[in-house]
Structures are given as C-alpha cells and as structure tokens.
Scaffold this motif. Structure first.
Motif, PDB file in Angstrom:
ATOM      1  N   GLY A  42       0.820  -1.213   0.000  1.00  0.00           N
ATOM      2  CA  GLY A  42       0.000   0.000   0.000  1.00  0.00           C
ATOM      3  C   GLY A  42       0.849   1.257   0.000  1.00  0.00           C
ATOM      4  N   ASN A  43       1.930   1.226   0.768  1.00  0.00           N
ATOM      5  CA  ASN A  43       2.844   2.379   0.793  1.00  0.00           C
ATOM      6  C   ASN A  43       3.516   2.572  -0.560  1.00  0.00           C
ATOM      7  OD1 ASN A  43       2.259   2.892   3.482  1.00  0.00           O
ATOM      8  ND2 ASN A  43       4.007   1.722   4.250  1.00  0.00           N
ATOM      9  N   TRP A  44       3.898   1.469  -1.199  1.00  0.00           N
ATOM     10  CA  TRP A  44       4.544   1.554  -2.512  1.00  0.00           C
ATOM     11  C   TRP A  44       3.581   2.139  -3.545  1.00  0.00           C
ATOM     12  CZ3 TRP A  44       6.462  -4.200  -2.496  1.00  0.00           C
ATOM     13  CH2 TRP A  44       7.422  -4.361  -1.493  1.00  0.00           C
ATOM     14  N   VAL A  45       2.316   1.705  -3.502  1.00  0.00           N
ATOM     15  CA  VAL A  45       1.304   2.206  -4.445  1.00  0.00           C
ATOM     16  C   VAL A  45       1.067   3.691  -4.201  1.00  0.00           C
ATOM     17  CG1 VAL A  45      -1.124   2.052  -5.115  1.00  0.00           C
ATOM     18  CG2 VAL A  45       0.209  -0.042  -4.783  1.00  0.00           C
ATOM     19  N   LYS A  46       0.957   4.063  -2.947  1.00  0.00           N
ATOM     20  CA  LYS A  46       0.733   5.477  -2.600  1.00  0.00           C
ATOM     21  C   LYS A  46       1.887   6.341  -3.104  1.00  0.00           C
ATOM     22  CE  LYS A  46       0.060   8.519   1.354  1.00  0.00           C
ATOM     23  NZ  LYS A  46      -0.002   8.610   2.817  1.00  0.00           N
ATOM     24  N   LYS A  47       3.121   5.872  -2.865  1.00  0.00           N
ATOM     25  CA  LYS A  47       4.296   6.625  -3.317  1.00  0.00           C
ATOM     26  C   LYS A  47       4.309   6.742  -4.837  1.00  0.00           C
ATOM     27  CE  LYS A  47       9.315   6.689  -2.958  1.00  0.00           C
ATOM     28  NZ  LYS A  47      10.500   5.965  -2.477  1.00  0.00           N
TER      29      LYS A  47
END
Length: 98
Positions: A42-47
């Motif tokens: 989720g953090n990777w997608v957000k970034k």
C-alpha cells in the motif's frame, strides 16, 4: 530475537505496483500472492501515485475498463439503436393513409 528486515528491489516493487494499478487488483490480494505485507505494498502504491500523479491512475483505469463496463456500454448502444428504430416505425404508422 528479531528477524532480519527483508529488502526488495525497486524492480520488484514496480512490478507489484503495476499489477495493482493496471489490473485493478486489490492490494491485499497481490500482497498475499507474493507473501509480503499489505501495508508495505500500500505504501509503494501510494508513493507511485504521488510521484506519477493522479493522471496515471485515471489513464490506467480508462485502459483497463472492466468487462462489466464494456458490456453495459454495448447494451446502451444496442438499446439506442433499438429506440431509434421504434421511433421511426411509430412515425411511419402514425402517418395518415391517403
């Protein structure tokens, strides 16, 4: 005793992010498939979305229209054609016979 921290290559992260964005797969499903934490993905997608802007997300959504949306669009076109035919037929039969 703590477990060592796992490190992922940028290529691996990009591959998973693309899978989530292009195929509209849920983050949890992709994370489960690859055995990683959903929070990390989720953090990777957000970034990715922050750095590439929202236009990239909209573009992927437009390209990857769901099968349901495509079926509904076809149905709308068929119904429009049918309505046009019915209107012409009604106008023809509404004429005064001479």
């Amino acid at each position: 005793m703590s477990t060592p921290r796992r490190r992922y290559t940028q290529e691996f992260k990009d591959q998973l992010v693309q899978e989530v964005i292009e195929f509209s797969k849920p983050i949890a499903e992709v994370a489960r498939e690859y055995g990683i934490a959903a929070q990390s993905l989720g953090n990777w997608v957000k970034k990715y979305r922050e750095t590439h802007g929202d236009a990239g997300g909209e573009e992927a959504t437009n390209r990857g229209a769901t099968a349901r949306e495509q079926a509904l669009e076809r149905e709308v076109q068929e119904l429009k054609a049918e309505l046009s035919f019915v209107k012409k037929a009604a106008a023809y039969f509404a004429r005064d016979p001479q």
